[in-house]
Design an enzyme around this catalytic site. Sequence first.
Site, PDB file in Angstrom:
ATOM      1  N   GLY A   1       1.341  -1.409  -0.025  1.00  0.00           N
ATOM      2  CA  GLY A   1       0.057  -0.083  -0.030  1.00  0.00           C
ATOM      3  C   GLY A   1       1.083   1.055  -0.087  1.00  0.00           C
ATOM      4  O   GLY A   1       2.298   1.281  -0.342  1.00  0.00           O
ATOM      5  N   VAL A   2       0.475   2.376   0.092  1.00  0.00           N
ATOM      6  CA  VAL A   2       0.578   3.186  -0.246  1.00  0.00           C
ATOM      7  C   VAL A   2       1.232   4.558   1.493  1.00  0.00           C
ATOM      8  O   VAL A   2       0.404   4.213   1.635  1.00  0.00           O
ATOM      9  CB  VAL A   2       0.264   4.769  -0.781  1.00  0.00           C
ATOM     10  CG1 VAL A   2       0.759   6.016  -1.264  1.00  0.00           C
ATOM     11  CG2 VAL A   2       0.464   4.573  -2.286  1.00  0.00           C
TER      12      VAL A   2
ATOM     13  N   GLU B   1       0.022  -2.241  -7.086  1.00  0.00           N
ATOM     14  CA  GLU B   1      -0.954  -1.478  -7.654  1.00  0.00           C
ATOM     15  C   GLU B   1      -0.311  -0.061  -7.965  1.00  0.00           C
ATOM     16  O   GLU B   1       0.007   0.090  -9.005  1.00  0.00           O
ATOM     17  CB  GLU B   1      -1.804  -0.897  -6.388  1.00  0.00           C
ATOM     18  CG  GLU B   1      -2.394  -2.170  -6.507  1.00  0.00           C
ATOM     19  CD  GLU B   1      -4.073  -1.569  -5.619  1.00  0.00           C
ATOM     20  OE1 GLU B   1      -4.766  -1.887  -5.778  1.00  0.00           O
ATOM     21  OE2 GLU B   1      -3.788  -0.929  -4.683  1.00  0.00           O
TER      22      GLU B   1
END
Length: 549
Positions: free
Chosen positions: A314-315, A339
């Site tokens: 994730g970011v 992603e």
Amino acid sequence: MHFPHICCDMDNAGSAAQALAQDGRTHPDEEPMPPPQEENPMTQNSALSRIKHPDFAAKLMDAHDAAQWINPGTTLGMSGFTGSGYPKAVPQALAQRIAAAHAQGDAFQVSVWSGASTGPELDGALSQVDGIRTRLPYNSDPITRQKINSGDIDYVDIHLSQVAPMAWEGVLGQLSTAVIELSGITENGDLIPSSSVGNNKTWLDMADQVILEVNSWQSPLLDGMHDIYYGTALPPNRRPIPLIKPDDRIGQPRFTVDPKKVVAVVATDIPDRNAPFKAPDATAQTIADNILDFLTWDAKRAGLPNSLLPLQSGVGNVPNAVMAGLIAAPFENMTAFTEVIQDGMLDMIEAGTLRMASATAFSLSPEKAAYFNANAAFFRDKLILRPQDISNNPELVRRLGCIAMNGMIEADIYGNINSTHVMGSRMQNGIGGSGDFARNSYLSIFMTPSTAKNGKISAIVPMAAHVDHISQDAQVIVTEQGLADLRGLSPKQRARQIIDRCAHPDYRDALSEYFARAQRDSFGNHAPHLLSQALSWHQRYIETGTMKP
């Protein structure tokens, strides 16, 4: 009929518990989102060199004229994913048109589909003028979030891997217009994607009409970095995706579109949102250290190769701290199947520890975005951007054996994860792709600081107020307090691990006391709960501003 396949990053899922204290940001580690940026009227000449097909060049017009092609009540398929590669000029022009209509008492709203989050020039501009009726599948814009939580926007929060299949199945309705940002158009009419792919292939194929924004801010060296797969189909005609390892190329570098569907081409040079990240604080660094120690131990335990397995992240500042730590970790020639490509992955590539990264978009700080554009020649053969129904495809995630690391809002004592709903009802961002990776990964890690709002909220609670990932999908939970490896444990065994290793000391005794009473008085003793008290911590916060008694 072709359509892009299925998959899952966050932007990846929900924000960490820290996000509860920072409403108005894309995720807890960003600075406040910058304001929309205006189109530069001098960009048409610079963009002409990017539009090499005469038929498309003949359709060049300004954004306000292009916005006239969009009618009230229609559905727009917008490019964009984590603030990268989204259209910026046409949405702002459309917002002005909607505001003018509302000023005259005329109704004007549209539905917006995207890849994931966009930027203030799109979601923010349209929400500011009450121009969005329905939004899917993921949002991080603070104005749009407020409208969602006030009930003024109908928000469809779905797994990113499901968007393209559901669109092709027809269950989402008719797609009227695709508005897609590109970095160029070739002599033969192929479309060069920009800094994200997302659902663009699906929107271009499905939409009744297409508006293209050619953005000369995007590096021309993006050409060749993308892998657009046209081999997917609906059941019963679906076939295996022929991707065996993260660096396989199975498609083509550009989009194709029926030129007759293109009604307008707009020239822009507006930068991506590229919100800055804070440097990891002590809490984030400790969480990252806990994860790195665990990965080193688990790789030896399982006999994994020195390259580990493909990484998904994730970011945020915690993932970037993990990436920084992996540069010095005893691993080499690693890969990522994720992603988004963020700052830490570019650093790993430059350090030689990450061999390549496959994603659907960039999510870079402004400094790193400028650095990438200046050094795209170095990175272009080490990065692949794919449609999100490939980057997040659950079958690929499981086959490749990804190591998934995602944030959360809260976890309960049995390992159920809430990634989306603050206090059970207020939408933060959305589930994004975290579910696609969590359920199907080789190793599923969820991370968060143990408290939020200066200690007034515990990220470990008796019962999650909303569940996005059931306990069977969460294998490891990490806070700055420690790490709980939940694999192979019963619910009561999980509870002891999570309370003892992940909960903040200010809440640990209260959790232990609740767990003891639940074992004594619960209706059942497999996963003991006192239903009249299980959500009392959340209710106390709503009423008093703290979860503490």
